[in-house]
Enzyme design. Sequence first.
Site, short mmCIF file in Angstrom:
data_model
loop_
_atom_site.label_atom_id
_atom_site.label_comp_id
_atom_site.label_asym_id
_atom_site.label_seq_id
_atom_site.Cartn_x
_atom_site.Cartn_y
_atom_site.Cartn_z
N HIS A 174 0.82 -1.22 0.00
CA HIS A 174 0.00 0.00 0.00
C HIS A 174 0.85 1.27 0.00
CE1 HIS A 174 0.57 -0.21 4.45
NE2 HIS A 174 0.49 1.11 4.37
N HIS A 236 7.86 -2.30 2.56
CA HIS A 236 7.72 -0.86 2.37
C HIS A 236 9.07 -0.16 2.17
CE1 HIS A 236 3.74 -1.73 3.51
NE2 HIS A 236 3.85 -1.55 4.81
#
Length: 486
Positions: A174, A236
Amino acid sequence: MRHPVAKLLLFGATGDLAQRMLLPSLYGLHADGLLPDGLTITGTARSEHDDASYRSFAAEALDEFLPDDRKDKAAIASFLDRLGYQPLDATKIEGFADLATKIGDTSGGLAIFLSTAPTLFRPTIKGLESAGLAGTNVRIGLEKPLGNDLQSSCEINDAVAEVFPEDRTFRIDHYLGKETVQNILALRFGNALFEPIWNARGIEHVQITVSETVGLEGRAGFYDDTGALRDMVQNHMLQLLALIAMEPPSLYDGTAIRDEKVKVLRSLRTMTPGEVPHLTVTGQYNAGAVNGEIVRGYADELGHASGAETFVAVKAHIDNWRWQGVPFYLRTGKRLPTRQSEIFIQFKPVPHSMFAQRGGTLQANKLVIRLQPDEYVRLLVMAKEPGLDREGIHLREVPLDLSLDVQFAGTRRRIAYERLLLDLIEGDPALFVRRDEVEAQWQWIDAIRRGWAENAVKPKPYPAGSWGPSAAIALTERDGVTWHDD
């Protein structure tokens, strides 16, 4: 070429992610007229719901998690009309036939979002195949975690690849949907200013920090099995590193962008077991104070002693032409003083100062790319202070700011899942992670974990509300570098 689908299937449709992110994101796209006309959304999970009760469930989630200024009764009502539901135990293959009946004709294309435990990936994929929900017009999105090491990740990817080829597999991180992350590409490749110095000749070092003020927050089981290295760095932070360090892609295209990212990830210098204790620091928070509030230590929150790390700092190197000799410092942790995600780039100083004899002191330029909670790009440059300079020339570091909130004040800031869900529906892979990227990330991470195991590395305690163990400061200060904590 984008090919929007006519139907969307959400696994884990009653879970926390669905309530907080997926349903509000899909509603936001619907309210702005961005979803394809006629797109239906079918939710599935173990929970017993029919269409009506699931719509009530979704309405409650929207009421809780939508900002007040986005709540529109008519838009919510028309969005809920898109929703349907079919209960399913994904471990039982016979239930998938009823799911296929519920979804109906998929000739217009079907996108599947799989937000389930990794242990359910294989039976879910097999169930979809058995029910005819894995044809050439079906694409699948996979929510992390995708394994906990290279071997388990390969097993998951192999199971998916048996049914869904790579061009129909969308692995979600995300962070890649955040507007400021995408702005890294615009900053680097849309401006001629930086490219000549975006390399070892112009940059001294790079820092990437992702800090959280929260503790376990209901994720005790998952987090204690995972730890900070696998929870944050493996996905990430290595994706951010790849975007900062990659070569210019030829096109804004899923293949071109991901080709360049994977080259960087494969160029990460693998640490030997002997190097790991000197290039990494692990920590676990004790009791302390965060934002003026007294909080318990990790073991107290968990209910028992644990060897899981809640903080990790790493010194990494990329062995290629552009970045040889430039250290990349990565740092992430829970119960730190502030919540922030940022990339800090320290440029090298000018080769000669013409101001030295007049008392002027120069500092090397810095670039700060803040991802959250504020979103901005800040370039720190030297400027002369006003005055007649009778006592010398006074120079001062001043910021040149690009605040996205200010510059794009009239544009609504979207959460990452809005972009990623729309890209899944439309079939744009540019912001999704390819298998070879995931496996290159795991290879590097697994080498660190082997080093921890072979050297019996244990997390060092740090008080909640601090910036981690003192060894993290020493990690950079040995190189004459200070963490950027502003």
